[in-house]
Design an enzyme around this catalytic site. Structure first.
Site, PDB file in Angstrom:
ATOM      1  N   ASP A   1       3.357  -5.967 -14.017  1.00 35.74           N
ATOM      2  CA  ASP A   1       3.201  -6.801 -15.205  1.00 35.74           C
ATOM      3  C   ASP A   1       2.090  -6.238 -16.089  1.00 35.74           C
ATOM      4  O   ASP A   1       1.549  -5.167 -15.807  1.00 35.74           O
ATOM      5  CB  ASP A   1       2.927  -8.256 -14.823  1.00 35.74           C
ATOM      6  CG  ASP A   1       1.693  -8.410 -13.931  1.00 35.74           C
ATOM      7  OD1 ASP A   1       0.789  -7.542 -13.995  1.00 35.74           O
ATOM      8  OD2 ASP A   1       1.612  -9.386 -13.169  1.00 35.74           O
TER       9      ASP A   1
ATOM     10  N   GLU B   1       0.807  -1.214   0.000  1.00 36.79           N
ATOM     11  CA  GLU B   1       0.000   0.000   0.000  1.00 36.79           C
ATOM     12  C   GLU B   1       0.841   1.266   0.000  1.00 36.79           C
ATOM     13  O   GLU B   1       0.519   2.246  -0.684  1.00 36.79           O
ATOM     14  CB  GLU B   1      -0.951  -0.002   1.197  1.00 36.79           C
ATOM     15  CG  GLU B   1      -1.908   1.177   1.194  1.00 36.79           C
ATOM     16  CD  GLU B   1      -2.861   1.170   2.370  1.00 36.79           C
ATOM     17  OE1 GLU B   1      -3.981   1.664   2.223  1.00 36.79           O
ATOM     18  OE2 GLU B   1      -2.471   0.668   3.449  1.00 36.79           O
TER      19      GLU B   1
ATOM     20  N   HIS C   1      -0.771  12.869  -8.853  1.00 36.93           N
ATOM     21  CA  HIS C   1      -1.702  13.900  -8.410  1.00 36.93           C
ATOM     22  C   HIS C   1      -0.999  15.234  -8.175  1.00 36.93           C
ATOM     23  O   HIS C   1      -1.567  16.296  -8.447  1.00 36.93           O
ATOM     24  CB  HIS C   1      -2.426  13.449  -7.142  1.00 36.93           C
ATOM     25  CG  HIS C   1      -3.492  12.435  -7.387  1.00 36.93           C
ATOM     26  ND1 HIS C   1      -4.798  12.597  -6.978  1.00 36.93           N
ATOM     27  CD2 HIS C   1      -3.468  11.241  -8.027  1.00 36.93           C
ATOM     28  CE1 HIS C   1      -5.525  11.553  -7.343  1.00 36.93           C
ATOM     29  NE2 HIS C   1      -4.726  10.717  -7.976  1.00 36.93           N
TER      30      HIS C   1
END
EC number: 1.11.1.-
Length: 361
Positions: free
Chosen positions: A222, A63, A74
């Site tokens: 991937d 995470e 952003h």
């Protein structure tokens, strides 16, 4: 024969010159460590690297790494050529967090902004630098990823970005492409940047299922995101999902963003999207090039120092392009008009639900 002899001698001289020049290029040893770098000015970034990996990114493709990469986009896309507002990759999302974190598109970035501000302040780094450095390190934690360029020396932001500069997943493709063009990016570059979704997961699109990945291999850089978004769904697909910006995925435990679904099928982007499905090298190099451009939006690169050799070298991935169990080429919703979707193998065994990305991992 005389010409051949002359050419052979010339090649030998050039080779000897190149070898002698290479010997003159020495790496700087960083004090108190066994590390070296091409530029001694980059040595201080090794301590930042250690801090990030130990306390924020945890040296894994989890995470923390996912969110650091999201933050880099952003922050940098907060820039408009047409209206001449926003500083681009300048760290304004940290420097003016009270303003920019209130933008709906930046929902869920509060924790990584707070974490990176602490690291930047502790090591005396600018917020623009820490955001792009953390993204490059986070990407390097993911097997199969390219090693991204990192340039240091961005000055601190002087003003916040404008609300609305970050595209939203529920917006039409035309709106998203127009926003990216205003930020200086082509449709192909946008698709390349969205390779980031192969290591991404959603916490805020549907808060009842945090950590829901966008493809079946969220810990690997991937091509699966470009395969699985092209699969047809069930139950009247593409009926909208329960939350804005989400459409139904045919794979249990996976979330498909409305923008990804639409970009995979729009004439302006479908063929670029499909081209990455079974071409990891093309996807990886295209992503690295687009990130190189994104990371310096609004910056004067002549004033920056190349510290790319501080970024760890990512491991390779063992994942080869494939269909999830139970899916075949017959399940593909063909969108590219100039080439058919590639033939891929199917994973054996019964279909399994894709596990969420654990919080804090």
């Amino acid at each position: 024969m005389a010409i051949k002899s002359f050419l052979a001698s010339l090649i030998s001289v050039v080779a000897l010159f190149q070898a002698s020049q290479a010997g003159l290029i020495k790496r700087a040893a960083c004090p108190g460590t066994k590390r070296t770098t091409a530029n001694a000015a980059c040595c201080s970034w090794f301590s930042v690297l250690d801090d990030l990996q130990a306390n924020i990114l945890l040296s894994e493709c989890g995470e923390g790494s996912h969110t650091a990469l999201r933050l880099s986009f952003h922050d940098a896309i907060g820039f408009s050529k047409s209206s001449n507002v926003g500083g681009g990759a300048d760290g304004s999302l940290i420097a003016f967090g009270d303003t920019e974190l209130a933008f709906a598109a930046n929902n869920g970035l509060e924790e990584i902004v707070d974490d990176l501000q602490g690291v930047a302040d502790a090591h005396g780094k600018s917020y623009g630098d820490i955001i792009q450095f953390a993204a490059a390190v986070g990407v390097a934690n993911c097997a199969g990823a390219p090693r991204l360029q990192f340039l240091a020396g961005r000055p601190n932001a002087t003003a916040p970005a404008k609300d609305g500069t970050v595209p939203d997943p529920f917006q039409p493709v035309s709106t998203i492409l127009a926003r990216m063009a205003d930020g200086g990016f082509s449709p192909a570059e946008l698709v390349a940047l969205l390779a980031s979704h192969t290591i991404a997961a959603a916490d805020e699109v549907d808060t009842t299922i945090p950590g829901t990945p966008f493809d079946s291999t969220a810990d690997q850089f991937d091509t699966q995101i470009f395969i699985e978004t092209q699969l047809r769904g069930t139950n009247g697909f593409p009926g909208t999902g329960p939350h804005q910006g989400e459409v139904e995925s045919p794979l249990a435990g996976e979330m498909r963003l409305q923008s990804d679904h639409n970009l995979a099928r729009d004439p302006a982007t479908a063929c670029t999207w499909q081209s990455f499905a079974n071409n990891h090298a093309l996807m990886s190099s295209s992503f690295a090039a687009a990130m190189k451009k994104l990371a310096v939006v609004g910056q004067n690169t002549r004033r920056l120092t190349d510290c790319s050799d501080v970024i760890p070298v990512p491991k390779g991935t063992s994942v080869t392009p494939h269909f999830p169990a139970g899916k075949t080429n017959a399940d593909i919703e063909q969108a590219c008009s100039s080439a058919t979707f590639p033939q891929l193998p199917t994973l054996p065994g019964p279909a399994k639900s894709i596990l969420p990305v654990p919080p804090g991992s």
